[in-house]
Design an enzyme around this catalytic site. Structure first.
Site, PDB file in Angstrom:
ATOM      1  N   SER A   1      36.940  71.638  59.187  1.00  0.00           N
ATOM      2  CA  SER A   1      36.031  70.905  60.071  1.00  0.00           C
ATOM      3  C   SER A   1      34.671  70.687  59.429  1.00  0.00           C
ATOM      4  O   SER A   1      33.896  69.831  59.873  1.00  0.00           O
ATOM      5  CB  SER A   1      35.860  71.671  61.385  1.00  0.00           C
ATOM      6  OG  SER A   1      35.303  72.952  61.152  1.00  0.00           O
ATOM      7  N   LYS A   2      34.360  71.440  58.379  1.00  0.00           N
ATOM      8  CA  LYS A   2      33.044  71.346  57.745  1.00  0.00           C
ATOM      9  C   LYS A   2      32.823  70.034  57.015  1.00  0.00           C
ATOM     10  O   LYS A   2      31.687  69.678  56.704  1.00  0.00           O
ATOM     11  CB  LYS A   2      32.830  72.532  56.802  1.00  0.00           C
ATOM     12  CG  LYS A   2      32.833  73.888  57.499  1.00  0.00           C
ATOM     13  CD  LYS A   2      31.736  74.013  58.544  1.00  0.00           C
ATOM     14  CE  LYS A   2      31.669  75.416  59.117  1.00  0.00           C
ATOM     15  NZ  LYS A   2      30.580  75.572  60.104  1.00  0.00           N
ATOM     16  N   ASP A   3      33.910  69.291  56.742  1.00  0.00           N
ATOM     17  CA  ASP A   3      33.738  67.953  56.164  1.00  0.00           C
ATOM     18  C   ASP A   3      32.843  67.096  57.050  1.00  0.00           C
ATOM     19  O   ASP A   3      32.050  66.280  56.555  1.00  0.00           O
ATOM     20  CB  ASP A   3      35.087  67.248  56.029  1.00  0.00           C
ATOM     21  CG  ASP A   3      35.917  67.761  54.874  1.00  0.00           C
ATOM     22  OD1 ASP A   3      35.492  68.712  54.207  1.00  0.00           O
ATOM     23  OD2 ASP A   3      37.013  67.205  54.659  1.00  0.00           O
TER      24      ASP A   3
ATOM     25  N   ALA B   1      29.095  68.149  56.617  1.00  0.00           N
ATOM     26  CA  ALA B   1      28.615  67.876  55.263  1.00  0.00           C
ATOM     27  C   ALA B   1      28.308  66.397  55.095  1.00  0.00           C
ATOM     28  O   ALA B   1      27.228  66.012  54.624  1.00  0.00           O
ATOM     29  CB  ALA B   1      29.645  68.329  54.234  1.00  0.00           C
TER      30      ALA B   1
ATOM     31  N   THR C   1      32.142  75.156  54.253  1.00  0.00           N
ATOM     32  CA  THR C   1      31.046  74.180  54.196  1.00  0.00           C
ATOM     33  C   THR C   1      30.709  73.859  52.745  1.00  0.00           C
ATOM     34  O   THR C   1      30.462  72.703  52.388  1.00  0.00           O
ATOM     35  CB  THR C   1      29.802  74.698  54.921  1.00  0.00           C
ATOM     36  OG1 THR C   1      30.135  75.027  56.259  1.00  0.00           O
ATOM     37  CG2 THR C   1      28.692  73.661  54.919  1.00  0.00           C
TER      38      THR C   1
END
Length: 346
Positions: free
Chosen positions: A47-49, A52, A79
Site C-alpha cells: 500500500s506504500k506505493d 510514495a 515505504t
C-alpha cells in the site's frame, strides 16, 4: 498510457486500483461477508506505493523537489521500497533509514532498488540519536537539496488514501461496506481510508489493529502517551513507540491488539486457505479480524473489508522460514514444525 494498446509508460501508472477478493475458507463460521483489499497487487507490492507517489508528486508540484535532489525517509521497509521505485523512474537519489527489525529480505530489496540504506537499532527511544527517526533528520540537515518525506508526521500520507484507497473500496463494495479492518503504523492508510468512507456513511465502523508493545491502542482510548506500554515486538509496519500526527484517532472506532505469534500463524493460514501470499502485517490484520469476530463485532448483515497492506515475499527469512519461527518459539503442539511437505530425492 497507450489506451489503444493498453501499454503503460512505466510501473508508476500501475499504482492503485487493487482488487477486492472474497474470503471464503479462513472466515468460515463467521457471521457476515468478508473481502480483502489486497495491496500486494501494487507494482511495489504494498500500500506504500500510494503515499510514495502521491507525496513525491505533490512535492514536485509545489517546487520542493527538483531533478537530481535526494529523497530521505524513515521506513520499516515497504515505504522505502516504494520511494526507491518512484525515485528510479523520476531520477532522484534515495536514502533510507531502516529499523533493524526489518527483515533481511526487505533490506536486500532496498539496496537492489538503488537506495543507500542506514540500518538503525529498533529498540531505542524515538528521540535517541541512533533511532531511524533521528538518523533521517540528521541526514536531511547534512545533505543539501534533500527532501525528508517524514511519513509519520506528513498529512499527505492521509490524503493519499483519502483520494485513492477510500474511493476504491466504496466503489468496489457499491457502498455496502459496514466495517473496515486495518492495521495502524504511521496511521495514514487507516485514517485516509476511514475519512473517505465515513464521509460517505458515518455509520461505517473503523476497526484498527495494534501490536502488543505499541502505544496506539491506549492513546486512542485515553489520549495519554504511556511509555510503559512500550516493549520490543516483531511485527513490522504495525504499531508505534510514538504518536504519529498522520493518525486521525477521531475516525477510528476501536483498536484491537494482536500478538507476534498469532499474526505469523495467521499469515501462513492465509496462504494455505485462500492462496493469498500475504505479509506479516497482513497476517496481523487478518488475526485482528478474527478476534473482532470472536468478540461478536459482526452479524449476518456485516459487509467487512480487511486491508492487506503487504506481500509475503518480504518475509521469507522471517514468518515463512521454519527456522525463524522455531527460534521465536512460535511452533507448539497446535502449530508444530512439520517436514511432511518436503521429500528430498538422493
Amino acid at each position: 498510457m497507450r489506451e489503444d494498446l493498453k501499454v503503460y509508460d512505466n510501473v508508476l501508472q500501475l499504482v492503485g486500483n487493487t482488487p477486492l477478493i472474497h474470503l471464503n475458507k479462513i472466515t468460515s463460521g463467521f457471521k457476515g461477508d468478508y473481502h480483502a483489499k489486497v495491496e500486494a497487487f501494487n507494482p511495489g507490492h504494498s500500500s506504500k506505493d500510494r503515499i510514495a507517489l502521491y507525496i513525491i508528486e505533490e512535492a514536485e508540484r509545489k517546487g520542493i523537489l527538483k531533478p537530481g535532489d535526494t529523497i530521505i525517509e524513515t521506513t520499516s521497509g515497504n515505504t522505502g521500497f516504494s520511494i526507491a521505485m518512484v525515485s528510479i523512474i523520476k531520477g532522484y537519489e534515495c536514502i533510507l533509514a531502516v529499523s533493524s527489525k526489518s527483515s533481511k529480505d526487505k533490506i536486500d530489496m532496498l539496496r537492489t532498488m538503488g537506495a543507500k540504506v542506514y540500518v538503525c537499532p529498533a529498540n531505542v527511544p524515538a528521540d535517541d540519536p541512533r533511532s531511524y527517526y533521528e538518523v533521517a533528520k540528521r541526514l536531511h540537515s547534512e545533505i543539501k537539496a534533500s527532501v525528508y518525506i517524514n511519513q509519520y508526521f506528513n498529512n499527505l500520507n492521509i490524503d493519499a488514501h483519502f483520494n485513492s484507497t477510500g474511493p476504491e473500496i466504496w466503489k468496489q463494495t457499491e457502498g455496502k461496506i459496514t466495517h473496515l479492518v486495518a492495521c495502524s503504523g504511521t496511521g495514514g492508510t487507516i485514517s485516509g481510508t476511514a475519512r473517505y468512507l465515513k464521509s460517505k456513511n458515518p455509520e461505517i465502523r473503523i476497526l484498527g489493529i495494534d501490536a502488543f508493545g505499541s502505544v496506539l491502542k491506549k492513546y486512542h482510548e485515553t489520549r495519554e502517551f504511556d511509555k510503559d506500554e512500550i516493549y520490543p515486538y516483531r511485527i513490522e509496519g504495525l504499531g508505534k513507540n510514538l504518536i504519529p500526527t498522520a493518525t486521525d484517532f477521531d475516525v477510528i472506532d476501536q483498536f484491537m491488539k494482536v500478538s507476534d505469534e498469532d499474526a505469523a500463524h495467521t499469515a501462513r493460514e492465509l496462504a494455505r486457505t485462500e492462496g493469498i501470499f500475504a505479509g506479516y502485517t497482513s497476517g496481523a490484520a487478518m488475526q485482528g479480524l478474527k478476534q473482532y469476530a470472536e468478540e461478536g463485532e459482526f452479524d449476518e448483515n456485516s459487509r467487512v473489508v480487511v486491508l492487506f497492506p503487504d506481500h509475503g515475499s518480504r518475509y521469507m527469512s522471517k514468518i515463512y522460514s521454519d527456522d525463524w519461527m522455531n527460534e521465536q518459539g512460535f511452533f507448539d503442539a497446535k502449530n508444530e514444525l512439520s517436514t511432511q511437505d518436503i521429500e528430498i530425492i538422493k
